[in-house]
Design a protein around this motif. Structure first.
Motif, mmCIF file in Angstrom:
data_model
loop_
_atom_site.group_PDB
_atom_site.id
_atom_site.type_symbol
_atom_site.label_atom_id
_atom_site.label_comp_id
_atom_site.label_asym_id
_atom_site.label_seq_id
_atom_site.Cartn_x
_atom_site.Cartn_y
_atom_site.Cartn_z
ATOM 1 N N LYS A 386 0.857 -1.186 0.000
ATOM 2 C CA LYS A 386 0.000 0.000 0.000
ATOM 3 C C LYS A 386 0.892 1.233 0.000
ATOM 4 N N LYS A 388 1.000 5.433 -0.151
ATOM 5 C CA LYS A 388 0.289 6.696 0.068
ATOM 6 C C LYS A 388 1.081 7.803 -0.620
ATOM 7 N N ALA A 400 5.708 10.298 -1.943
ATOM 8 C CA ALA A 400 5.099 8.972 -1.819
ATOM 9 C C ALA A 400 5.805 8.219 -0.710
ATOM 10 N N GLU A 401 5.052 7.349 -0.043
ATOM 11 C CA GLU A 401 5.613 6.549 1.040
ATOM 12 C C GLU A 401 4.862 5.228 1.137
ATOM 13 N N LEU A 403 2.821 2.579 3.104
ATOM 14 C CA LEU A 403 1.988 2.385 4.292
ATOM 15 C C LEU A 403 2.072 0.954 4.792
ATOM 16 N N TYR A 432 -4.288 13.610 -0.788
ATOM 17 C CA TYR A 432 -3.577 12.342 -0.573
ATOM 18 C C TYR A 432 -4.405 11.203 -1.130
ATOM 19 N N VAL A 433 -3.716 10.205 -1.687
ATOM 20 C CA VAL A 433 -4.374 9.016 -2.238
ATOM 21 C C VAL A 433 -3.599 7.790 -1.757
ATOM 22 N N VAL A 434 -4.326 6.711 -1.457
ATOM 23 C CA VAL A 434 -3.728 5.430 -1.061
ATOM 24 C C VAL A 434 -4.075 4.394 -2.122
#
Length: 450
Positions: A386, A388, A400-401, A403, A432-434
């Protein structure tokens, strides 16, 4: 027996002196002993006595002629009234000096004064030509008894004595032949003495008298072997006092020598070159250091341990080649791992360079699926990731990172790489989007779900 036959039997020239006559006689009676060749021994003994008597007669005649010549010259030069009868000169015959010589050798041995003992021995041997064969044999016997019984015989002195009497060459002396044990002991002792003499001429750092600041790990393998051989040889000859002539060998069986250090530099240099083709950084030097340590441990610990194991265990010795093959397989497996790590670094570096290239979004949606890494497929790496990320007002991903990690760095890195290059229709504000990614071996890269 004619005089010419005498010298022919002894195998010498008629002008030979007393020393040459004695040596010829001693050499012949070793071959023709009285118990096995009584006739030949009798002829040799008679020839020796005749030759010795002839030599003494010739010597006396020469001395008498010289005395008469001196008397005649004196009569011609001095007045008649002053002439006095001249007595013939007498030849001084000293007592046997062997015990005094051996006492001096013993004192020099206690102080390890090898060079002084060598000079004393040469001077002593130079005075032996005035003694008869029986006296010379008695002197030789006393010297041999001292060598066999004294537990600190002098090495350089023995070389001179053996060169004079030729014990190790003839395997015997003037009175009898050596027993097999005595002959072998003398040959081994002569070898020990020659090794010491050679070390002195080279000023070898292994000698205890030679000062050296070299630590043990800078010694060569030949130095360590030479020290061990010297200690073992002294033990076999029961001459513990001679151990002090050489420095003691390292106590450990696993000794690092300068050959090990030099040999370990080659794989370290090769690893550094391979790693630096990608990027010369701290990781390259770490890889080179690990290669150096690995090679050093193999040479200094693993190989000697295998040798000890093979020698001490009959079963292991029987299957030693399988042991060697196993160690070689482990070595190549480790080499393959190192090369794979270098290849992974190259792949990651390529991804990093691609990530650093600018992304231009033209207000259109562009989301390419991540590529399933070939190495991850080969190793069977699967999982879900995942990510984010933040979309700016231009529709580009600015951060971006991870999760939820898949547990595999390659899959996580590929997910971040793909997301950072996505483009969207510009939103009204940053948001923000996941997004989840699923990596499965039965999926194709282009159809991977996200």
């Amino acid at each position: 027996m004619m005089s010419s036959d005498v010298y022919q039997i002894l195998g010498i020239d008629s002008s030979a002196d007393s020393k040459e006559i004695k040596r010829a006689y001693a050499r012949l009676i070793k071959q023709f002993r009285p118990d096995t060749h009584p006739v030949e021994f009798g002829n040799i003994r008679q020839a020796y006595e005749i030759a010795s008597a002839q030599y003494l007669h010739d010597l006396a005649s020469l001395e008498q002629a010289q005395a008469e010549q001196a008397e005649h010259t004196q009569k011609e030069q001095a007045p008649v009234a002053d002439q006095q009868p001249v007595e013939p000169p007498t030849i001084a015959r000293p007592e046997l000096p062997v015990m005094e010589f051996l006492t001096q050798l013993t004192q020099l041995a206690e102080r390890n004064e090898e060079q002084s003992a060598q000079q004393l021995t040469l001077a002593f041997l130079g005075r032996l030509n005035v003694y008869s064969l029986d006296e010379s044999s008695q002197i030789e016997l006393e010297i041999l008894n001292w060598i066999f019984t004294f537990r600190h015989p002098l090495l350089l002195a023995f070389i001179e004595l053996d060169r004079y009497y030729r014990w190790t060459e003839t395997q015997g002396f003037s009175l009898r032949e050596f027993s097999p044990g005595e002959a072998a002991w003398l040959v081994d002792f002569r070898q020990l003495a020659e090794d010491y003499q050679q070390a002195l001429s080279q000023k070898n750092i292994n000698l205890s008298a030679v000062e050296s600041r070299l630590p043990v790990f800078l010694l060569s393998k030949s130095d360590v072997v030479q020290r061990k051989q010297w200690q073992r040889h002294c033990d076999e000859l029961n001459l513990a006092a001679l151990k002090t002539y050489f420095k003691p060998p390292p106590a450990s069986s696993f000794t690092v020598t300068r050959e090990d250090l030099f040999f370990s530099l080659f794989p370290a240099g090769l690893a550094l070159v391979l790693a630096s083709t990608i990027k010369l950084d701290i990781v390259s030097f770490i890889v080179a250091g690990l290669a150096f340590l690995f090679t050093l441990v193999v040479r200094a610990v693993v190989v000697p341990a295998l040798r000890l194991l093979v020698k001490s265990n009959s079963v292991t010795y029987r299957f030693r080649y399988f042991v060697y093959m196993f160690v070689a397989a482990m070595f190549f497996q480790g080499s393959d791992y190192v090369l794979q790590q270098v290849a992974d670094r190259h792949s990651m570096q390529s991804v990093t360079l691609a990530d650093q290239s600018p992304v231009i979004c033209n207000k259109v949606n562009k989301q390419e699926a991540p590529v399933y890494p070939d190495e991850s497929r080969r190793l069977g790496e699967e999982g879900k990731v995942k990510v984010k990320f933040l979309i700016d007002m231009n529709g580009a991903v600015i951060s971006a990172e991870i999760l939820d990690s898949s547990g595999y760095p390659r899959l996580d890195k590929e997910s971040l790489r793909a997301v950072r290059r996505w483009c969207f229709v510009p939103p009204e504000r940053e948001s923000y989007v996941v997004v989840p990614f699923a990596y499965q071996l039965d999926s194709q890269a282009e159809h991977m779900g996200f």
